[in-house]
Scaffold this motif. Structure first.
Motif, mmCIF file in Angstrom:
data_model
loop_
_atom_site.group_PDB
_atom_site.id
_atom_site.type_symbol
_atom_site.label_atom_id
_atom_site.label_comp_id
_atom_site.label_asym_id
_atom_site.label_seq_id
_atom_site.Cartn_x
_atom_site.Cartn_y
_atom_site.Cartn_z
ATOM 1 N N ALA A 147 0.849 -1.190 0.000
ATOM 2 C CA ALA A 147 0.000 0.000 0.000
ATOM 3 C C ALA A 147 0.883 1.238 0.000
ATOM 4 O O ALA A 147 1.959 1.254 0.607
ATOM 5 C CB ALA A 147 -0.917 0.007 1.220
ATOM 6 N N GLY A 148 0.414 2.264 -0.678
ATOM 7 C CA GLY A 148 1.157 3.509 -0.731
ATOM 8 C C GLY A 148 0.232 4.700 -0.629
ATOM 9 O O GLY A 148 -0.866 4.701 -1.191
ATOM 10 N N VAL A 149 0.664 5.697 0.128
ATOM 11 C CA VAL A 149 -0.026 6.980 0.200
ATOM 12 C C VAL A 149 1.008 8.038 -0.153
ATOM 13 O O VAL A 149 1.852 8.393 0.675
ATOM 14 C CB VAL A 149 -0.617 7.244 1.592
ATOM 15 C CG1 VAL A 149 -1.369 8.561 1.604
ATOM 16 C CG2 VAL A 149 -1.533 6.105 2.013
ATOM 17 N N ASP A 150 0.963 8.488 -1.407
ATOM 18 C CA ASP A 150 1.991 9.390 -1.925
ATOM 19 C C ASP A 150 3.366 8.762 -1.704
ATOM 20 O O ASP A 150 3.611 7.654 -2.151
ATOM 21 C CB ASP A 150 1.864 10.771 -1.297
ATOM 22 C CG ASP A 150 0.597 11.489 -1.766
ATOM 23 O OD1 ASP A 150 0.059 11.096 -2.819
ATOM 24 O OD2 ASP A 150 0.141 12.406 -1.093
ATOM 25 N N GLU A 151 4.265 9.430 -0.962
ATOM 26 C CA GLU A 151 5.627 8.923 -0.820
ATOM 27 C C GLU A 151 5.768 7.864 0.269
ATOM 28 O O GLU A 151 6.823 7.254 0.422
ATOM 29 C CB GLU A 151 6.600 10.068 -0.526
ATOM 30 C CG GLU A 151 6.411 10.745 0.827
ATOM 31 C CD GLU A 151 5.449 11.917 0.773
ATOM 32 O OE1 GLU A 151 5.557 12.799 1.623
ATOM 33 O OE2 GLU A 151 4.598 11.950 -0.139
ATOM 34 N N ILE A 152 4.716 7.620 1.053
ATOM 35 C CA ILE A 152 4.771 6.598 2.105
ATOM 36 C C ILE A 152 4.348 5.248 1.526
ATOM 37 O O ILE A 152 3.305 5.133 0.880
ATOM 38 C CB ILE A 152 3.867 6.975 3.283
ATOM 39 C CG1 ILE A 152 4.411 8.212 4.004
ATOM 40 C CG2 ILE A 152 3.765 5.815 4.264
ATOM 41 C CD1 ILE A 152 3.577 8.638 5.187
ATOM 42 N N SER A 153 5.167 4.229 1.787
ATOM 43 C CA SER A 153 4.879 2.901 1.262
ATOM 44 C C SER A 153 5.013 1.871 2.373
ATOM 45 O O SER A 153 5.968 1.914 3.164
ATOM 46 C CB SER A 153 5.844 2.557 0.121
ATOM 47 O OG SER A 153 5.615 1.248 -0.355
ATOM 48 N N VAL A 154 4.038 0.952 2.470
ATOM 49 C CA VAL A 154 4.079 -0.123 3.460
ATOM 50 C C VAL A 154 3.696 -1.429 2.780
ATOM 51 O O VAL A 154 3.080 -1.438 1.705
ATOM 52 C CB VAL A 154 3.124 0.145 4.647
ATOM 53 C CG1 VAL A 154 3.502 1.425 5.354
ATOM 54 C CG2 VAL A 154 1.676 0.200 4.186
ATOM 55 N N ASN A 155 4.064 -2.543 3.408
ATOM 56 C CA ASN A 155 3.672 -3.860 2.910
ATOM 57 C C ASN A 155 3.410 -4.764 4.095
ATOM 58 O O ASN A 155 3.775 -4.449 5.236
ATOM 59 C CB ASN A 155 4.747 -4.441 1.987
ATOM 60 C CG ASN A 155 6.066 -4.637 2.716
ATOM 61 O OD1 ASN A 155 6.244 -5.604 3.457
ATOM 62 N ND2 ASN A 155 7.005 -3.719 2.532
#
Length: 723
Positions: free
Chosen positions: A354-362
């Protein structure tokens, strides 16, 4: 040959004459009373056939029906439960001999269904299907002859083995619903659903063959108005126990006073239980304070037992705008595999990114439906910078520039434009009582409130109104932090417990980043054990209790230069001015320890100890956690005979103890030397000062300095100077 032709012609003439006679002699409308009577007997309701009933003989046998109404009992909002504008139905006779039911075109015009439940709980479908009361059937039954019942074995021949072996088949030339409507009103529950217009067309339909289905519908559910239209190809298997779809296209809209789904679309290439389907979807609209434009695609499979739904390669992307967001515009992306187990009521999200603009998590997660939903998750990210994402770094830079330009002329403007937060208001923690959540978060780098952490691990759980931080660990400014915490929201006021261990942290860069304060430097170890009741700011300050153990090494206290103060004291004791030396206002130390006890709205210590090769500093005092006032007494002793901080000799004041008062508040601490205390604690220095005064008087007055009256005056002046 002629005889055969005559025979066929005769048969045709007989059929034509028979149909003509049927049309001329038998009027189907004369059956209306019989039909309405039988409906009354079967349901207890009135059937009103206002339109005509007509025969159809080509290309199949059938009939047409005019306006028909099936009545409601008295006391309901509409007179009819069901009504039809017109209907048409036909059946082919010849295929019946081959055990095939071939239904012609079925058409229903202006059909309507009305279902109502009143406030007293009575519905217009209650008792439907029950026969009319006995007294309503007496007249009818009296006119009918009584006959002995016939058993099925006596009147019906047993089916032949050939008939039993050959199943019936069915086909339908088409179905058409035109301008149908429906309304379901539940006044007891306060719900309302209506379909104002439904149009449906089904082409020739037969099991084992593909057919085309088209529809459009408009209606309202409560305050939500909706429209939908779609088309698909439909396949019913010959056994009539399953179906398939292909080329499914669906479009819809929905709107209520606060939400506006401007468009919703769904496209499925094919659908068959047990097989994968390609699905694309899109949605565009607006909800309070949020505008969205989303699109996505996935592969979908529903098991043949209809108990497992799987999504593979789910891709979702949405643009968001609105005041409810942490930034004016955002782009959200999601890639994942998912499945839903119907029997367990569990949805699982695996291998998601998942990504919110420049923030990315998995990571992965699951949701199990229950009275208290069960949520589990594991989230990972290489880097999250909340300050940059929320724009706080830009706001701080702008605020600093604004403050520097405005000076002190704008003081108080903040309180005039923004209301002060209620420091006695407790946060709403009721959501914790309805959650069962557990999971971990691992972050390579993390920045929040300008604090920089690395290798972050969070292990937490929420259950039965209790939040447990089972583990929090992170690398922090060349050191590490480990924490455990519990928050219980079940009482009248929430309670909390926190244990925290900080090891080897460089204190000054941490304080500069977090508090914009560089008063303390060094390598620090801090151990905390705290507890309290209430999370409102004032309650935290008043009710927090526990201990904080501090152990710093190789550091400095900025804002005060104790060696310089000692030199000033030395000069004053000699009646001289201290030599000015330009050096940094700080006091170095090799070790500093203290135990701070919190309780009753105060933080106090009795064992503050700071050591350096030059100094020994011991202190005690307290700070008020509510008013933020400081009241500490610090005693400083010179223990060395070599050059101290600043390179100046302090031999002459070795073993001198200098008391220093620390007053003010947290943001503006004030340091001052207690000269009276200095002289009281150091009698030898006072004696030295006495000799210096006497020597000065001898030079000034000569032999008169030995006069008793002169000595009394000198003693009085000396005591007034140092007390």
């Amino acid at each position: 040959m002629k005889k055969l032709l005559y025979a066929v012609l005769a048969i045709v003439v007989v059929i034509v004459v028979g149909i003509g006679a049927l049309l001329a002699l038998v009027d189907p409308n004369q059956f209306k009373p019989l039909i309405t009577e039988q409906v009354k007997k079967a349901t207890g309701r009135d059937l009103v056939i206002s339109g005509d009933i007509g025969w159809r003989f080509f290309p199949s046998i059938g009939f047409t029906l005019g306006q028909t109404e099936f009545r409601n009992p008295q006391g309901f909002a509409e007179p009819n439960l069901v009504q039809l504008g017109s209907a048409e139905l036909s059946v082919s006779v010849v295929p019946l001999f081959s055990r095939h039911l071939e239904i012609g075109h079925v058409s229903l015009q202006d059909g309507r269904v009305f279902i109502q439940t009143r406030k007293d709980g009575v519905s217009n479908i209650d008792g439907l299907g029950q026969p009319a009361p006995q007294d309503q059937q007496l007249e009818t039954t009296a006119s009918q002859p009584t006959t002995a019942p016939e058993t099925g074995t006596a009147s019906e021949p047993a089916p032949s083995s050939q008939d039993a072996a050959q199943p019936w088949t069915i086909s339908l030339e088409g179905v058409e619903l035109v301008n149908a409507s429906a309304e379901i009103r539940d006044e007891q529950a306060g719900t309302f659903t209506s379909i104002s217009a439904l149009n449906l067309t089904l082409n020739r339909f037969a099991p084992g063959e593909w057919t085309q289905l088209d529809f459009d519908v408009a209606g309202q559910n409560g305050e939500l108005a909706f429209t939908a239209n779609g088309a698909t190809e439909l396949f019913i298997v010959p056994a009539l126990n399953n179906a398939e779809l292909k080329n499914l296209q669906l479009a819809a809209t929905a709107k209520d006073p606060v939400n506006d789904i401007q468009s919703l679309s769904l496209v499925v290439d094919k659908f068959k239980a047990g097989d994968w389907s390609a699905v694309t979807f899109a949605a565009k609209g607006e909800v309070p304070d949020l505008v969205f434009d989303a699109k996505g695609e996935t592969r979908l499979k529903l098991s043949e037992a209809f108990d497992l739904l799987q999504l593979q390669a789910l891709v979702l992307e949405s643009g968001l705008k609105g005041a409810a967001l942490p930034r004016p515009e955002m782009t959200v992306k999601l890639n994942a595999d998912a499945e839903y187990d119907v029997s367990k009521g569990m949805a699982t999200l695996s291998q998601f990114k998942a990504g919110v603009d420049e923030i990315s998590v998995n990571g992965e997660g699951s949701f199990k439906a229950a009275d208290i939903p069960v949520i589990r998750f594991a989230i990972n990210s290489d880097n999250i910078d909340l300050d940059s994402f929320l724009g706080l770094d830009k706001k701080e830079a702008t605020q600093k520039t604004s403050d520097e330009g405005a000076g002190t002329t704008t003081g108080g403007s903040m309180s005039e434009t923004a209301p002060a937060a209620d420091k006695n208001k407790e946060p709403d923690l009721s959501a914790l009582k309805g959650l069962d959540v557990a999971g971990t978060v691992k972050l390579g780098k993390f920045k929040a409130a300008n604090a920089k952490l690395a290798n972050v691990l969070v292990d937490m759980k929420v259950a039965k109104g209790v939040l447990k931080l089972k583990q929090f660990h992170a690398d922090l400014y060349d050191g590490s932090i480990t924490m455990q915490a519990t928050l219980n929201a079940n009482g009248k006021l929430p309670t909390y417990k926190v244990t925290n261990q900080i090891r080897g942290v460089q204190v000054q860069p941490l304080m500069i980043d977090v508090a914009d304060n560089d008063v303390l430097a060094g390598k620090g170890d801090i151990t905390m054990s705290l507890a309290g009741t209430g999370l409102a700011e004032n309650r935290i300050r008043k009710n927090i209790a526990g201990t904080v153990d501090i152990n710093f090494a190789d550091g400095a206290v900025y804002g005060v230069n104790v060696p310089e103060m000692i030199r000033e004291a030395k000069a004053k004791l000699k009646g001289k001015r201290a030599e000015y030396v330009k050096e940094e206002r700080k006091t170095d130390f090799s070790a500093m320890v203290a135990t701070i006890k919190l309780g009753s709205g105060k933080a106090s210590t009795t064992n503050l100890d700071l050591d350096s090769p030059l100094l020994r500093i011991a202190g005690k005092g307290h700070t008020n956690l509510v008013s933020e006032a400081i009241d500490f007494k610090v005693n400083t002793s010179v223990v060395a005979t070599s050059k101290g901080q600043g390179g100046k000799q302090v031999d002459e004041v070795a073993d001198l103890t200098v008391p220093i008062d620390v007053k003010g508040n947290w943001t503006e601490p004030k340091f001052s030397m207690d000269l009276a205390g200095l002289l009281k604690q150091n009698n030898e220095l006072e004696k030295k000062a006495q000799k210096e005064v006497e020597r000065g008087l001898e030079k000034l007055l000569g032999d008169k300095a030995k006069d008793d009256e002169v000595k009394k005056v000198a003693d009085k002046l000396l005591k007034g100077l140092f007390n």
